[in-house]
Motif scaffolding. Structure first.
Motif, PDB file in Angstrom:
ATOM      1  N   GLU A  36       0.830  -1.202   0.000  1.00  0.00           N
ATOM      2  CA  GLU A  36       0.000   0.000   0.000  1.00  0.00           C
ATOM      3  C   GLU A  36       0.858   1.242   0.000  1.00  0.00           C
ATOM      4  N   GLY A  37       0.369   2.229  -0.709  1.00  0.00           N
ATOM      5  CA  GLY A  37       0.965   3.555  -0.688  1.00  0.00           C
ATOM      6  C   GLY A  37      -0.146   4.541  -0.418  1.00  0.00           C
ATOM      7  N   SER A  38       0.196   5.674   0.168  1.00  0.00           N
ATOM      8  CA  SER A  38      -0.856   6.638   0.474  1.00  0.00           C
ATOM      9  C   SER A  38      -0.376   8.057   0.213  1.00  0.00           C
ATOM     10  N   ALA A  39      -1.340   8.964   0.193  1.00  0.00           N
ATOM     11  CA  ALA A  39      -1.062  10.377  -0.001  1.00  0.00           C
ATOM     12  C   ALA A  39      -2.022  11.177   0.854  1.00  0.00           C
ATOM     13  N   ALA A  40      -1.642  12.418   1.124  1.00  0.00           N
ATOM     14  CA  ALA A  40      -2.490  13.357   1.877  1.00  0.00           C
ATOM     15  C   ALA A  40      -2.921  12.757   3.210  1.00  0.00           C
ATOM     16  N   LEU A  43      -5.677  10.061   2.999  1.00  0.00           N
ATOM     17  CA  LEU A  43      -6.961  10.319   2.351  1.00  0.00           C
ATOM     18  C   LEU A  43      -7.117   9.469   1.088  1.00  0.00           C
ATOM     19  N   VAL A  44      -5.994   9.185   0.439  1.00  0.00           N
ATOM     20  CA  VAL A  44      -6.009   8.335  -0.760  1.00  0.00           C
ATOM     21  C   VAL A  44      -4.996   7.215  -0.529  1.00  0.00           C
ATOM     22  N   THR A  45      -5.452   5.977  -0.735  1.00  0.00           N
ATOM     23  CA  THR A  45      -4.584   4.818  -0.565  1.00  0.00           C
ATOM     24  C   THR A  45      -4.659   3.957  -1.825  1.00  0.00           C
ATOM     25  N   ALA A  46      -3.476   3.606  -2.327  1.00  0.00           N
ATOM     26  CA  ALA A  46      -3.386   2.739  -3.499  1.00  0.00           C
ATOM     27  C   ALA A  46      -2.745   1.431  -3.075  1.00  0.00           C
ATOM     28  N   THR A  47      -3.224   0.327  -3.632  1.00  0.00           N
ATOM     29  CA  THR A  47      -2.651  -0.985  -3.380  1.00  0.00           C
ATOM     30  C   THR A  47      -2.170  -1.552  -4.698  1.00  0.00           C
ATOM     31  N   LEU A  57      -7.853   1.019  -5.079  1.00  0.00           N
ATOM     32  CA  LEU A  57      -7.695   2.441  -4.820  1.00  0.00           C
ATOM     33  C   LEU A  57      -8.807   2.854  -3.869  1.00  0.00           C
ATOM     34  N   ALA A  58      -8.441   3.427  -2.731  1.00  0.00           N
ATOM     35  CA  ALA A  58      -9.437   3.860  -1.751  1.00  0.00           C
ATOM     36  C   ALA A  58      -9.318   5.374  -1.566  1.00  0.00           C
ATOM     37  N   ILE A  59     -10.461   6.045  -1.641  1.00  0.00           N
ATOM     38  CA  ILE A  59     -10.502   7.491  -1.470  1.00  0.00           C
ATOM     39  C   ILE A  59     -11.508   7.792  -0.370  1.00  0.00           C
ATOM     40  N   LYS A  60     -11.032   8.419   0.701  1.00  0.00           N
ATOM     41  CA  LYS A  60     -11.933   8.779   1.796  1.00  0.00           C
ATOM     42  C   LYS A  60     -12.829   9.930   1.355  1.00  0.00           C
ATOM     43  N   PRO A  61     -14.085   9.932   1.840  1.00  0.00           N
ATOM     44  CA  PRO A  61     -15.040  10.949   1.404  1.00  0.00           C
ATOM     45  C   PRO A  61     -14.541  12.388   1.601  1.00  0.00           C
ATOM     46  N   GLU A  62     -13.800  12.635   2.666  1.00  0.00           N
ATOM     47  CA  GLU A  62     -13.335  14.003   2.916  1.00  0.00           C
ATOM     48  C   GLU A  62     -12.292  14.476   1.901  1.00  0.00           C
ATOM     49  N   MET A  71      -6.784  18.489  -7.490  1.00  0.00           N
ATOM     50  CA  MET A  71      -6.038  18.119  -6.293  1.00  0.00           C
ATOM     51  C   MET A  71      -6.266  16.637  -5.969  1.00  0.00           C
ATOM     52  N   LEU A  72      -7.485  16.152  -6.141  1.00  0.00           N
ATOM     53  CA  LEU A  72      -7.771  14.740  -5.915  1.00  0.00           C
ATOM     54  C   LEU A  72      -6.964  13.879  -6.890  1.00  0.00           C
ATOM     55  N   ALA A  73      -6.909  14.282  -8.135  1.00  0.00           N
ATOM     56  CA  ALA A  73      -6.132  13.536  -9.124  1.00  0.00           C
ATOM     57  C   ALA A  73      -4.658  13.506  -8.724  1.00  0.00           C
ATOM     58  N   ASP A  74      -4.140  14.617  -8.232  1.00  0.00           N
ATOM     59  CA  ASP A  74      -2.749  14.663  -7.771  1.00  0.00           C
ATOM     60  C   ASP A  74      -2.521  13.707  -6.603  1.00  0.00           C
ATOM     61  N   MET A  75      -3.487  13.627  -5.696  1.00  0.00           N
ATOM     62  CA  MET A  75      -3.364  12.714  -4.556  1.00  0.00           C
ATOM     63  C   MET A  75      -3.370  11.261  -5.030  1.00  0.00           C
ATOM     64  N   VAL A  76      -4.209  10.956  -6.008  1.00  0.00           N
ATOM     65  CA  VAL A  76      -4.267   9.592  -6.546  1.00  0.00           C
ATOM     66  C   VAL A  76      -2.925   9.236  -7.182  1.00  0.00           C
ATOM     67  N   VAL A  77      -2.396  10.126  -7.987  1.00  0.00           N
ATOM     68  CA  VAL A  77      -1.097   9.884  -8.623  1.00  0.00           C
ATOM     69  C   VAL A  77      -0.018   9.682  -7.566  1.00  0.00           C
ATOM     70  N   ALA A  78      -0.017  10.515  -6.528  1.00  0.00           N
ATOM     71  CA  ALA A  78       0.988  10.397  -5.471  1.00  0.00           C
ATOM     72  C   ALA A  78       0.870   9.069  -4.724  1.00  0.00           C
ATOM     73  N   ALA A  79      -0.349   8.639  -4.449  1.00  0.00           N
ATOM     74  CA  ALA A  79      -0.548   7.367  -3.745  1.00  0.00           C
ATOM     75  C   ALA A  79      -0.100   6.189  -4.602  1.00  0.00           C
ATOM     76  N   VAL A  80      -0.435   6.218  -5.885  1.00  0.00           N
ATOM     77  CA  VAL A  80      -0.027   5.138  -6.785  1.00  0.00           C
ATOM     78  C   VAL A  80       1.492   5.128  -6.924  1.00  0.00           C
ATOM     79  N   ARG A  81       2.090   6.297  -7.047  1.00  0.00           N
ATOM     80  CA  ARG A  81       3.542   6.383  -7.144  1.00  0.00           C
ATOM     81  C   ARG A  81       4.200   5.825  -5.880  1.00  0.00           C
TER      82      ARG A  81
END
Length: 107
Positions: A36-40, A43-47, A57-62, A71-81
């Motif tokens: 798992e990797g995460s960002a923010a 708030l965003v977790t990638a497996t 890919l898990a994204i918390k509602p907040e 910004m959400l897209a950036d968090m997703v990219v950061a978590a996947v990276r």
């Protein structure tokens, strides 16, 4: 020259076969491993698998703000990276001793 004379070709072939089997088994283990990797702050977790395939890919509602989708897209990219980097390190740790530093192996 080889110590003790000529190498036994059948033993060399058997040793190569064992090494190949170990590499295949380790790659199979990596494919089954999850990292798992995460960002923010989580708030965003990638497996990803140990071979780097994104499997969840898990994204918390907040984390979801309709005004801030970039910004959400950036968090997703950061978590996947982050997850991919961890998967790469896992693969390096597991395959390194088997490949003797020959570099990364293709999938």
């Amino acid at each position: 020259m080889f110590p003790g004379g000529t190498p036994d070709m059948s033993e060399l072939l058997a040793q190569a076969q064992r090494m190949q089997e170990q590499l295949i088994a380790t790659k199979d283990e990596l494919a089954e491993s999850r990292v798992e990797g995460s960002a923010a702050n989580g708030l965003v977790t990638a497996t990803v698998t140990g071979t780097g395939d994104l499997v969840a890919l898990a994204i918390k509602p907040e984390a979801v703000d309709p005004e801030e989708t970039e910004m959400l897209a950036d968090m997703v990219v950061a978590a996947v990276r982050d997850a991919s980097e961890q998967a790469s390190q896992l693969a390096s740790d597991r395959l390194g001793p088997l490949t003797g530093g020959m570099g990364e192996l293709g999938g």
